[in-house]
Scaffold this motif. Structure first.
Motif, mmCIF file in Angstrom:
data_model
loop_
_atom_site.group_PDB
_atom_site.id
_atom_site.type_symbol
_atom_site.label_atom_id
_atom_site.label_comp_id
_atom_site.label_asym_id
_atom_site.label_seq_id
_atom_site.Cartn_x
_atom_site.Cartn_y
_atom_site.Cartn_z
ATOM 1 N N THR A 198 1.219 -3.921 -5.349
ATOM 2 C CA THR A 198 0.145 -3.118 -4.770
ATOM 3 C C THR A 198 0.604 -2.310 -3.563
ATOM 4 O O THR A 198 -0.074 -1.367 -3.156
ATOM 5 C CB THR A 198 -1.032 -4.015 -4.350
ATOM 6 N N SER A 199 1.739 -2.655 -2.980
ATOM 7 C CA SER A 199 2.233 -1.924 -1.809
ATOM 8 C C SER A 199 3.216 -0.821 -2.181
ATOM 9 O O SER A 199 3.615 -0.039 -1.313
ATOM 10 C CB SER A 199 2.901 -2.894 -0.828
ATOM 11 N N TRP A 200 3.627 -0.745 -3.461
ATOM 12 C CA TRP A 200 4.634 0.234 -3.856
ATOM 13 C C TRP A 200 4.088 1.651 -3.819
ATOM 14 O O TRP A 200 2.939 1.909 -4.176
ATOM 15 C CB TRP A 200 5.139 -0.053 -5.267
ATOM 16 N N GLY A 201 4.949 2.578 -3.393
ATOM 17 C CA GLY A 201 4.592 3.986 -3.434
ATOM 18 C C GLY A 201 4.695 4.524 -4.850
ATOM 19 O O GLY A 201 5.231 3.873 -5.763
ATOM 20 N N ALA A 202 4.203 5.742 -5.057
ATOM 21 C CA ALA A 202 4.214 6.344 -6.394
ATOM 22 C C ALA A 202 5.631 6.599 -6.877
ATOM 23 O O ALA A 202 5.944 6.403 -8.059
ATOM 24 C CB ALA A 202 3.414 7.640 -6.380
ATOM 25 N N GLU A 203 6.520 7.058 -5.990
ATOM 26 C CA GLU A 203 7.897 7.349 -6.378
ATOM 27 C C GLU A 203 8.883 6.383 -5.734
ATOM 28 O O GLU A 203 9.802 5.901 -6.376
ATOM 29 C CB GLU A 203 8.253 8.796 -6.006
ATOM 30 N N ASP A 204 8.727 6.144 -4.446
ATOM 31 C CA ASP A 204 9.561 5.162 -3.761
ATOM 32 C C ASP A 204 8.864 4.758 -2.468
ATOM 33 O O ASP A 204 7.793 5.257 -2.135
ATOM 34 C CB ASP A 204 10.967 5.716 -3.469
ATOM 35 N N GLY A 205 9.471 3.825 -1.744
ATOM 36 C CA GLY A 205 8.889 3.406 -0.479
ATOM 37 C C GLY A 205 7.601 2.626 -0.651
ATOM 38 O O GLY A 205 7.374 1.942 -1.648
ATOM 39 N N LEU A 206 6.738 2.719 0.376
ATOM 40 C CA LEU A 206 5.465 2.014 0.395
ATOM 41 C C LEU A 206 4.300 2.993 0.254
ATOM 42 O O LEU A 206 4.391 4.145 0.670
ATOM 43 C CB LEU A 206 5.318 1.232 1.704
ATOM 44 N N LYS A 207 3.202 2.480 -0.312
ATOM 45 C CA LYS A 207 2.030 3.336 -0.533
ATOM 46 C C LYS A 207 1.368 3.710 0.784
ATOM 47 O O LYS A 207 0.981 4.866 1.000
ATOM 48 C CB LYS A 207 1.038 2.613 -1.437
ATOM 49 N N THR A 208 1.225 2.748 1.678
ATOM 50 C CA THR A 208 0.578 2.984 2.967
ATOM 51 C C THR A 208 1.393 2.336 4.073
ATOM 52 O O THR A 208 2.261 1.480 3.818
ATOM 53 C CB THR A 208 -0.855 2.409 3.000
ATOM 54 N N ARG A 209 1.113 2.737 5.294
ATOM 55 C CA ARG A 209 1.794 2.174 6.453
ATOM 56 C C ARG A 209 1.376 0.720 6.626
ATOM 57 O O ARG A 209 0.194 0.419 6.768
ATOM 58 C CB ARG A 209 1.420 2.989 7.698
ATOM 59 N N PRO A 210 2.327 -0.226 6.634
ATOM 60 C CA PRO A 210 1.954 -1.637 6.783
ATOM 61 C C PRO A 210 1.580 -1.952 8.224
ATOM 62 O O PRO A 210 1.997 -1.257 9.163
ATOM 63 C CB PRO A 210 3.227 -2.379 6.366
ATOM 64 N N PRO A 211 0.782 -2.989 8.456
ATOM 65 C CA PRO A 211 0.451 -3.393 9.825
ATOM 66 C C PRO A 211 1.716 -3.777 10.589
ATOM 67 O O PRO A 211 2.705 -4.210 9.986
ATOM 68 C CB PRO A 211 -0.473 -4.599 9.632
ATOM 69 N N PRO A 212 1.709 -3.649 11.911
ATOM 70 C CA PRO A 212 2.894 -4.034 12.697
ATOM 71 C C PRO A 212 3.282 -5.491 12.457
ATOM 72 O O PRO A 212 2.440 -6.385 12.476
ATOM 73 C CB PRO A 212 2.434 -3.817 14.149
ATOM 74 N N GLY A 213 4.544 -5.697 12.171
ATOM 75 C CA GLY A 213 5.055 -7.048 11.954
ATOM 76 C C GLY A 213 4.867 -7.593 10.563
ATOM 77 O O GLY A 213 5.342 -8.692 10.268
ATOM 78 N N ALA A 214 4.205 -6.854 9.671
ATOM 79 C CA ALA A 214 3.988 -7.321 8.291
ATOM 80 C C ALA A 214 5.151 -6.867 7.412
ATOM 81 O O ALA A 214 5.580 -5.719 7.477
ATOM 82 C CB ALA A 214 2.673 -6.776 7.748
ATOM 83 N N PHE A 215 5.648 -7.785 6.578
ATOM 84 C CA PHE A 215 6.777 -7.491 5.687
ATOM 85 C C PHE A 215 6.256 -7.173 4.290
ATOM 86 O O PHE A 215 5.307 -7.790 3.805
ATOM 87 C CB PHE A 215 7.739 -8.676 5.627
#
Length: 421
Positions: A198-215
């Motif tokens: 659920t955190s994956w971006g459409a092409e790469d990376g992350l979909k949204t900015r994660p909270p500070p300190g969250a992996f």
């Protein structure tokens, strides 16, 4: 402790987990097929690890944290250091160092081996079964784009499809592999909640900015280095400006090799016969070019067996990139190299990563030169000297001593005027 050495050296001594340092150079490393130390550890196949000689050109590290702790060649020749061979005290000391500077890990994970101490490099054999490796390799036949001289596969459209006939969908297997990564990289309580995908971006990376300190896990990257090609340097971490912009930094990378390693040519001349018919049984020459992965700054070369995961930490706990973890992937002339990256990222604070202070950020002013002393400063100097110059007519400088001081002050004022001050 595990040995601390300068960039160009390797200390040859019994390996233990860290304290202390040594600057001695080691004898030439010998390539030996690795063996598992524990009976219940997964077989490591033909994974090979060795030290490469440092380049002739002197290297200058850009970071203060450039001290490197290497393993002796004979430990690498046996497949790396088995953490279980160390005392509990040494293991705890090493775990504490990893948790403070990088990330906590589980050294009891099945078959894990230490390949380099600082920066940490680990090998996990049989992370992906061989038959599954072959199935994932088949996915690389389409949807490629060239980045850093590496062909990257667009996984997004392929995620719903099964890995192979009768196998689960690719997205399910990638999620399962991510969960396996969590059992080695122990960020317990800090993982982003929900299913990994659920955190994956459409092409790469992350979909949204994660909270500070969250992996969280970025979308895995499936990559290919073509036959006879060498990739550009793969830093694996994000540049500070890029990381601050998107709000996360890559702290760990699990790189799984899905293709067979290059052939070991080290034994070619091991028992070569001389011209007089005698046989030479000395140490075999090392085929130093028969690697799939090379860490240039560490002088460390690897030929990982199919299905082996190489775990590195491309940035420090403060988010600053660790240049020592930079590496390249090389393919033999006969076969390409296929691998998959599972990057682990952490959300940054609103202030982002602070750039380290360097001498370029320090401004040193030269006082008393024409370039940086303005008119106001020059006027102030003249006024201060004029205040010391007394007119002898007012009776306050009637003595010979006072007259001498006034004359000296006048001369000094003249000198300042000549110097433009």
């Amino acid at each position: 402790s595990l040995v601390s050495t300068p960039l160009a050296g390797v200390a040859a001594r019994r390996a233990t987990l860290p304290t202390g340092s040594s600057t001695r150079r080691a004898s030439t490393a010998r390539v030996v097929r690795c063996r598992a130390a524990a009976a219940d550890a997964p077989a490591m196949g033909v994974t090979r690890v060795w030290h490469c000689p440092p380049p002739e050109k002197e290297r200058k590290a850009a970071q203060a944290q450039s001290t490197i702790s290497k393993l002796p060649p004979h430990v690498l020749g046996s497949g790396g250091l088995d953490p279980a061979s160390q005392s509990p005290q040494n293991q705890q000391a090493y775990l504490g160092s990893l948790a403070e500077r990088f990330l906590p890990v589980d050294l009891s994970y099945g078959g894990v081996r230490v390949l380099n101490v600082d920066p940490p490099v680990f090998a996990i054999p049989n992370f992906v079964p061989n038959d599954e490796c072959d199935a994932i390799v088949n996915i690389t036949k389409g949807g490629k784009k060239l980045v850093r001289n590496v062909k990257k596969i667009e996984l997004g459209p392929k995620l719903p499809a099964p890995v192979s006939d009768g196998a689960p969908a690719l997205v399910q297997r990638l999620c399962e592999l991510s969960e396996d990564c969590k059992r080695f990289v122990r960020c317990d309580g800090a993982w982003l909640e929900g299913v990994v995908a659920t955190s994956w971006g459409a092409e790469d990376g992350l979909k949204t900015r994660p909270p500070p300190g969250a992996f969280a896990f970025e979308l895995p990257q499936l990559c290919v280095t073509a036959k006879g090609k060498v990739s550009d340097v793969l830093p694996d971490s994000l540049r500070v400006d890029d990381a601050n912009e998107i709000g996360h930094q890559r702290r760990c990378n699990v790189r799984v090799f899905l293709s067979d390693p290059p052939a070991d040519g080290s034994n070619t001349n091991a028992n070569a016969s001389s011209s007089d018919g005698s046989s030479s049984k000395g140490a075999p020459d090392i085929d130093r070019d028969a690697y799939s992965l090379k860490f240039d700054i560490l002088d460390l070369a690897l030929a990982p067996a199919k299905g082996t995961a190489i775990v590195t930490f491309p940035s420090f706990a403060d988010g600053a990139a660790d240049e020592r973890a930079q590496c390249v992937v090389k393919a033999a002339d006969e076969t390409p190299v296929v691998w998959m990256d599972l990057p682990i990222a952490v959300g940054l604070d609103p202030d982002g990563i602070k750039k380290p202070v360097s001498m370029a950020d320090v401004v040193v002013e030269k006082v008393g030169t024409e370039e940086n002393v303005g008119d106001a400063a020059r006027d102030k100097n003249r006024q201060e000297w004029r205040a010391n110059v007394k007119d002898g007519a007012d009776g306050e400088q009637s003595s010979d001593t006072g007259a001498a001081m006034a004359e000296a002050a006048k001369k000094k004022l003249d000198e300042l005027k000549e110097q433009g001050l």
